[in-house]
Write an enzyme that holds these catalytic residues in place. Structure first.
Site, PDB file in Angstrom:
ATOM      1  N   SER A   1       1.319  -1.419   0.216  1.00 44.94           N
ATOM      2  CA  SER A   1       0.101   0.068   0.139  1.00 44.94           C
ATOM      3  C   SER A   1       1.231   1.326  -0.059  1.00 44.94           C
ATOM      4  O   SER A   1       0.986   1.979   0.407  1.00 44.94           O
ATOM      5  CB  SER A   1      -0.967  -0.067   0.755  1.00 44.94           C
TER       6      SER A   1
ATOM      7  N   HIS B   1      -2.694  -5.963   2.112  1.00 48.20           N
ATOM      8  CA  HIS B   1      -2.668  -7.076   2.543  1.00 48.20           C
ATOM      9  C   HIS B   1      -3.009  -8.262   2.895  1.00 48.20           C
ATOM     10  O   HIS B   1      -2.806  -9.093   3.574  1.00 48.20           O
ATOM     11  CB  HIS B   1      -1.757  -6.196   3.930  1.00 48.20           C
TER      12      HIS B   1
ATOM     13  N   GLN C   1      -6.703  -1.322   7.337  1.00 50.28           N
ATOM     14  CA  GLN C   1      -5.456  -2.589   6.853  1.00 50.28           C
ATOM     15  C   GLN C   1      -5.264  -2.724   8.333  1.00 50.28           C
ATOM     16  O   GLN C   1      -4.545  -4.247   7.981  1.00 50.28           O
ATOM     17  CB  GLN C   1      -4.152  -0.989   5.701  1.00 50.28           C
ATOM     18  N   GLU C   2      -4.882  -2.103   9.661  1.00 55.91           N
ATOM     19  CA  GLU C   2      -4.465  -2.187  10.379  1.00 55.91           C
ATOM     20  C   GLU C   2      -4.699  -2.290  11.595  1.00 55.91           C
ATOM     21  O   GLU C   2      -4.782  -0.924  12.019  1.00 55.91           O
ATOM     22  CB  GLU C   2      -2.201  -2.386  10.495  1.00 55.91           C
TER      23      GLU C   2
ATOM     24  N   GLU D   1       1.647  -9.244   6.872  1.00 53.81           N
ATOM     25  CA  GLU D   1       2.709  -8.937   7.949  1.00 53.81           C
ATOM     26  C   GLU D   1       2.574  -9.519   9.052  1.00 53.81           C
ATOM     27  O   GLU D   1       2.605  -9.464  10.040  1.00 53.81           O
ATOM     28  CB  GLU D   1       2.035  -7.392   7.950  1.00 53.81           C
TER      29      GLU D   1
ATOM     30  N   ASP E   1      -4.062   1.550  11.607  1.00 53.13           N
ATOM     31  CA  ASP E   1      -3.784   2.627   9.967  1.00 53.13           C
ATOM     32  C   ASP E   1      -4.831   1.735   8.886  1.00 53.13           C
ATOM     33  O   ASP E   1      -5.045   0.567   9.447  1.00 53.13           O
ATOM     34  CB  ASP E   1      -2.303   1.550   9.332  1.00 53.13           C
TER      35      ASP E   1
ATOM     36  N   GLU F   1      -3.114   5.736  11.852  1.00 47.54           N
ATOM     37  CA  GLU F   1      -2.523   6.015  10.539  1.00 47.54           C
ATOM     38  C   GLU F   1      -2.906   6.872   9.459  1.00 47.54           C
ATOM     39  O   GLU F   1      -4.044   5.763   9.285  1.00 47.54           O
ATOM     40  CB  GLU F   1      -1.744   4.893  10.828  1.00 47.54           C
TER      41      GLU F   1
ATOM     42  N   ASP G   1       1.644   8.627   7.355  1.00 45.69           N
ATOM     43  CA  ASP G   1       2.348   7.383   6.640  1.00 45.69           C
ATOM     44  C   ASP G   1       2.604   7.907   4.385  1.00 45.69           C
ATOM     45  O   ASP G   1       3.110   8.470   4.797  1.00 45.69           O
ATOM     46  CB  ASP G   1       2.005   5.873   6.344  1.00 45.69           C
TER      47      ASP G   1
ATOM     48  N   LYS H   1      10.240   5.097   6.884  1.00 45.52           N
ATOM     49  CA  LYS H   1      10.073   4.260   6.478  1.00 45.52           C
ATOM     50  C   LYS H   1      11.233   4.481   5.457  1.00 45.52           C
ATOM     51  O   LYS H   1      11.276   5.324   4.242  1.00 45.52           O
ATOM     52  CB  LYS H   1       8.977   3.764   5.631  1.00 45.52           C
TER      53      LYS H   1
ATOM     54  N   HIS I   1       8.615  -0.965   9.702  1.00 43.55           N
ATOM     55  CA  HIS I   1       8.504  -2.366   8.783  1.00 43.55           C
ATOM     56  C   HIS I   1       7.688  -1.471   7.617  1.00 43.55           C
ATOM     57  O   HIS I   1       7.335  -1.007   7.297  1.00 43.55           O
ATOM     58  CB  HIS I   1       8.714  -3.476   9.225  1.00 43.55           C
ATOM     59  N   ARG I   2       7.740  -2.338   5.914  1.00 46.10           N
ATOM     60  CA  ARG I   2       6.669  -2.133   5.284  1.00 46.10           C
ATOM     61  C   ARG I   2       6.206  -3.979   5.059  1.00 46.10           C
ATOM     62  O   ARG I   2       7.277  -5.184   5.494  1.00 46.10           O
ATOM     63  CB  ARG I   2       8.110  -3.071   3.639  1.00 46.10           C
TER      64      ARG I   2
ATOM     65  N   LYS J   1       7.321  -0.165  14.357  1.00 49.88           N
ATOM     66  CA  LYS J   1       6.178  -0.693  14.171  1.00 49.88           C
ATOM     67  C   LYS J   1       6.674  -1.356  12.972  1.00 49.88           C
ATOM     68  O   LYS J   1       7.018  -1.317  11.720  1.00 49.88           O
ATOM     69  CB  LYS J   1       4.878   0.479  13.468  1.00 49.88           C
TER      70      LYS J   1
HETATM   71  P1  PGA Z   1       2.557  -1.558   2.898  1.00 52.85           P
HETATM   72  O1  PGA Z   1       2.028  -0.952   4.785  1.00 52.85           O
HETATM   73  O2  PGA Z   1       4.240  -1.284   3.125  1.00 52.85           O
HETATM   74  O3  PGA Z   1       2.299  -2.119   2.289  1.00 52.85           O
HETATM   75  O4  PGA Z   1       3.157   0.484   2.501  1.00 52.85           O
HETATM   76  C1  PGA Z   1       2.109  -0.648   5.589  1.00 52.85           C
HETATM   77  C2  PGA Z   1       2.036   0.610   5.824  1.00 52.85           C
HETATM   78  O5  PGA Z   1       0.954   0.823   5.153  1.00 52.85           O
HETATM   79  O6  PGA Z   1       2.207   1.606   7.021  1.00 52.85           O
HETATM   80 ZN    ZN Z   2       0.093   2.853   6.345  1.00 48.20          ZN
END
Ligand code: PGA
Ligand code: ZN
Length: 397
Positions: A40, A144, A152-153, A194, A230, A271, A298, A323, A351-352, A374
């Protein structure tokens, strides 16, 4: 000085190829690092080239400028050389994947030459003695995982943990507790990229599940565990609306929705609750939730000082995700961290979704006194970083 830079393709955690770099110095120093990869990704990130292209371009343009010329321990010079070799603002010539692998490998070679651990080399003698609180992805979907939550998270945030080790173990316990709860309710769940559970449930159900798990584990371990999100909203923003599963919201409605969630679940962290260009809407939300909750950019900031400056100007957020591969070098990531810290933004080293066994971000977080990291909760490429944090704490305290 750097004697040799070797580049090769290796696998990442999704089974895709990624760039690995070895840096050897004339004095016998050695460093190895590999680039992570997002799914993403933000629109304004530095460019990840196809792996073979990135390796070929870096061999042609960057390696000859480094070998025999630059000291591995001089991180600024290494990174400026990478920028000069590339010649573009977004590393579209040699690839941010080659750049970040070389940048990180050089930092490790520099540390090796000094005989110092990486966090010490990067942080220097006057670094702080704090350890980051790990945010652990325990339930997720979005880009993901398919057929899972729209958000997403869902991130476990052990804010009251007395040590980094307790925090890491607590996140794994929350992950395990959610696995048990899913089994009890007869909801089969695979894991996403993840390592978070990716059940086919609504976001509303996920909130109840995570809240219950976090409370159960908190009662057991005896310290406060909150949770966060997130929302990766740039991925869901279409024609001016936020589309999460069956729910479609205007910008105003999205702000109300997120502010409501923060209240209802006492969220520690949110996030990317809004689109990657929505500076003003971010500012409205940040103003509404107050400083108790981190509103983190992000895709909004992509570890880029210019985008962060624009955000600071309008008080868009109070936190930034860091990142290194979004911007291409460790020096650029440091600059973003420094600008953020000077302006009262909390940093979250990250991380990614596509990762490797590389542990550089654990050292970066400790070196820069980052309040948060994270990097998942379970899974080898995630625990590589978490276990490294535990080791650093063991050694440094
Ligand atoms: P990505 O997702 O590494 O797939 O971009 C992580 C995030 O969005 O924080
Ligand atoms: Zn993110």
């Amino acid at each position: 000085r750097i004697e040799t830079v070797r580049l090769r393709a290796v696998l990442d955690s999704r089974g895709n190829k990624t760039v690995e770099a070895d840096v050897l110095t004339e004095s016998g120093g050695f460093g190895r690092a590999a680039a992570p990869s997002g799914a993403s990704t933000g629109e304004y990130e530095a460019i990840e080239l196809p792996v073979n292209e990135a390796i070929a371009a870096a061999r042609e343009h960057a390696v000859p400028r480094l070998e025999g010329r630059v000291y591995a321990g001089d991180q600024r010079e290494v990174d400026e050389t990478l920028r000069a070799a590339d010649g573009t603002a977004d590393f579209s010539e040699i690839g941010a994947n080659s750049a970040v692998a070389i940048s990180m490998a050089a930092s490790k070679a520099g540390a090796d030459v000094l005989g110092a651990p990486l966090y010490q080399h990067l942080g220097g003698a006057f670094r702080g003695g704090n350890f980051p609180i790990p945010l652990g992805n325990v339930v997720g979907g979005g880009e993901h995982a398919q057929e899972a939550t729209a958000i997403q998270e869902f991130l476990s945030a052990p804010v009251g943990a007395p040590s980094v080790k307790d925090a890491v173990f607590a996140n794994a316990r929350v992950h395990g507790e959610i696995g048990s709860l899913l089994e009890e309710r007869g909801t089969p769940a695979a894991k996403g990229d993840e390592g978070a559970w990716a059940p086919s449930i609504s976001d509303a159900e996920a909130f109840e599940l995570v809240e219950e798990a976090v409370e159960t584990v908190a009662d057991d371990v005896g310290f406060d565990i909150k949770f966060g999100l997130d929302m990766a909203a740039a991925e869901t923003f279409e024609d001016g609306e936020y589309v999460y599963g069956d729910e479609v919201r205007s910008t105003e409605e999205q702000i109300d929705y997120v502010a409501g969630l923060v209240d209802e679940y006492d969220l520690a962290y949110v996030e990317d609750p809004l689109d990657e260009d929505a500076y003003e809407a971010f500012a409205d939300l940040t103003d509404r939730v107050g400083s108790q909750t981190l509103i983190c950019g992000d895709d909004l900031f992509v570890t880029n000082v210019e985008r962060l400056e624009a955000g600071i100007d309008v008080d868009a957020a109070n936190s930034i995700l860091i990142k290194p591969n979004q911007i291409g070098t460790l020096s650029d990531a440091f600059d973003a961290i420094e600008l953020a810290t000077r302006n009262g933004y909390e940093t979250v080293v990250s991380h990614r979704s596509g990762e490797t066994e590389d542990t550089t971000i654990a050292h970066l977080a400790v070196a820069t006194d980052a309040p948060f990291i994270k990097t998942g909760a379970v899974g080898g490429e995630r625990t590589a970083k978490l276990n490294e944090l535990i080791r650093i704490a063991d050694e440094a305290l």
